[in-house]
Scaffold this active site. Structure first.
Site, PDB file in Angstrom:
ATOM      1  N   SER A  13      44.448  19.873  22.283  1.00  0.00           N
ATOM      2  CA  SER A  13      44.728  21.254  22.735  1.00  0.00           C
ATOM      3  C   SER A  13      46.165  21.295  22.958  1.00  0.00           C
ATOM      4  O   SER A  13      46.545  21.082  23.966  1.00  0.00           O
ATOM      5  CB  SER A  13      44.134  21.618  23.925  1.00  0.00           C
ATOM      6  OG  SER A  13      43.914  20.571  24.967  1.00  0.00           O
TER       7      SER A  13
ATOM      8  N   SER B 101      53.850  17.920  19.612  1.00  0.00           N
ATOM      9  CA  SER B 101      53.620  16.819  20.658  1.00  0.00           C
ATOM     10  C   SER B 101      54.792  16.243  21.293  1.00  0.00           C
ATOM     11  O   SER B 101      55.454  15.487  20.464  1.00  0.00           O
ATOM     12  CB  SER B 101      52.666  15.717  20.051  1.00  0.00           C
ATOM     13  OG  SER B 101      52.649  14.477  20.816  1.00  0.00           O
TER      14      SER B 101
ATOM     15  N   LYS C 234      46.049   8.142  24.318  1.00  0.00           N
ATOM     16  CA  LYS C 234      46.590   8.614  23.188  1.00  0.00           C
ATOM     17  C   LYS C 234      48.104   8.998  23.110  1.00  0.00           C
ATOM     18  O   LYS C 234      48.939   9.258  22.091  1.00  0.00           O
ATOM     19  CB  LYS C 234      45.778   9.954  22.499  1.00  0.00           C
ATOM     20  CG  LYS C 234      45.519  11.069  23.904  1.00  0.00           C
ATOM     21  CD  LYS C 234      46.741  12.021  23.595  1.00  0.00           C
ATOM     22  CE  LYS C 234      46.577  13.224  24.811  1.00  0.00           C
ATOM     23  NZ  LYS C 234      47.481  14.197  24.576  1.00  0.00           N
TER      24      LYS C 234
ATOM     25  N   VAL D  50      57.919  16.694  30.782  1.00  0.00           N
ATOM     26  CA  VAL D  50      57.126  15.573  30.953  1.00  0.00           C
ATOM     27  C   VAL D  50      56.580  14.911  29.630  1.00  0.00           C
ATOM     28  O   VAL D  50      55.794  15.557  29.203  1.00  0.00           O
ATOM     29  CB  VAL D  50      56.203  15.436  32.211  1.00  0.00           C
ATOM     30  CG1 VAL D  50      55.696  14.305  32.186  1.00  0.00           C
ATOM     31  CG2 VAL D  50      57.209  15.968  33.357  1.00  0.00           C
TER      32      VAL D  50
ATOM     33  N   LYS E  37      46.879  14.357  32.074  1.00  0.00           N
ATOM     34  CA  LYS E  37      46.367  13.160  31.096  1.00  0.00           C
ATOM     35  C   LYS E  37      47.420  12.016  31.547  1.00  0.00           C
ATOM     36  O   LYS E  37      48.644  12.287  31.086  1.00  0.00           O
ATOM     37  CB  LYS E  37      46.270  13.713  29.670  1.00  0.00           C
ATOM     38  CG  LYS E  37      45.254  14.666  29.253  1.00  0.00           C
ATOM     39  CD  LYS E  37      45.179  15.193  27.931  1.00  0.00           C
ATOM     40  CE  LYS E  37      44.411  16.425  27.600  1.00  0.00           C
ATOM     41  NZ  LYS E  37      44.310  16.699  26.157  1.00  0.00           N
TER      42      LYS E  37
END
EC number: 1.1.1.94
Length: 297
Positions: free
Chosen positions: A109, A224, A161, A249, A79
């Site tokens: 996820s 996250s 996002k 990353v 992403k």
């Protein structure tokens, strides 16, 4: 039928663990890893189905250095937007394989929860709906998959996002409260929609798993890495030291620069992304946040 996951980071490892439940699935990366089912790049490329979980910024280099058969079927599980070219990942893959042969994976996820086999729902997007269904059939029962054809929407939501998660982490790091975070996320969704609409993304994508679903997850949890980057920026830590300490990353950093450049070129209003990039360049988080709170849109 043989599947190979390209990329042995947390997300690639989680996908490999899930897919091997019902199928022969290998995992590979540029560097040798002591992992079960690990194979060389050459061996991985002998598989009919490839799932890419590499960094978005390293994707083009990898594809240039390794030959992909144009008949191979690909699922893009990364992403991000390439910073240097400002290209979406599907655009990069089009230089190497026909669009009928790849799909895009999106949705809320966290790798850690997939590895724990906790219930997860994902979206698979592609113009070849039969291929989407085929990839969907590979996933075990604890992962519910849906399919659609909005590749561009899936790409934009998955990339955007991550930047909004950094902004949300900054808000929480400054202890601005739940109200401020909710306002930031909802306005971020509007901003993401405005950006995506310009590039032809479908309206419903932004309210689905890959849009609102993934945004809410990524912008509210310390699982996250992009959210954690925001938390540390709020503590006035330097971006370089944050990324070095993270040792992973955080796709939102490079993607923020790419979105800002694209928005300027196309004349799209992206105030949250602009302030995040300004913070990267040295603007105080307090000033940037106050600017956002004063916005009227």
């Amino acid at each position: 039928m043989r599947i190979a996951v390209i990329g042995a980071g947390k997300w690639g490892s989680a996908l490999h663990l899930a897919l091997k439940e019902n199928h022969t699935c290998f995992i590979s990366s540029l560097h040798q890893r002591d992992l079960e089912d690990f194979v060389s790049i050459k061996e991985a490329l002998e598989c009919e189905y490839l799932i890419f979980a590499l960094s978005s910024q390293g994707m083009r280099v990898w594809l240039k250095e390794n030959f992909i058969n144009k008949g191979q079927k690909i699922l893009i599980a990364s992403k991000g937007i390439e910073d240097q070219s400002c290209q979406f990942l599907d655009e990069i893959f089009l230089d190497f394989v026909p669009k009928e042969n790849f799909c895009v994976l999106s949705g809320p996820s966290f790798a850690a929860e997939v590895m724990q086999k906790l219930p997860t729902a994902l979206m698979i997007s592609g113009i070849n709906q039969e291929l989407c269904k085929k990839f969907a059939s590979f996933f075990p029962d604890f992962i519910k998959t849906y399919i659609d054809d909005d590749v561009r929407g899936a790409e934009i939501c998955g990339a955007y996002k991550n930047v909004l998660a950094i902004a949300s982490g900054i808000s929480d790091g400054l202890k601005l409260g739940n109200n401020a975070r909710a306002a930031l996320i909802s306005r971020g969704l509007i901003e993401m929609h405005r950006f995506g609409k310009f590039f032809g993304a479908k309206e419903e994508t932004f309210l689905g798993l890959g849009g609102a679903g993934d945004l809410f997850l990524t912008a509210t949890s310390v699982l996250s890495r992009n959210y954690r980057v925001g938390l540390k920026l709020a503590q006035n830590q330097k971006l370089d030291s944050i990324l070095a300490e993270l040792n992973e990353v955080a796709e939102g950093v490079k993607t923020a620069y790419a979105i800002e450049k694209l928005a300027k070129m196309k004349g799209i209003y992206t105030p949250i992304v602009n302030e995040v990039v300004a913070i990267f360049k040295g603007k105080s988080v307090q000033e940037a946040t106050q600017n956002l709170l004063k916005q009227n849109d």
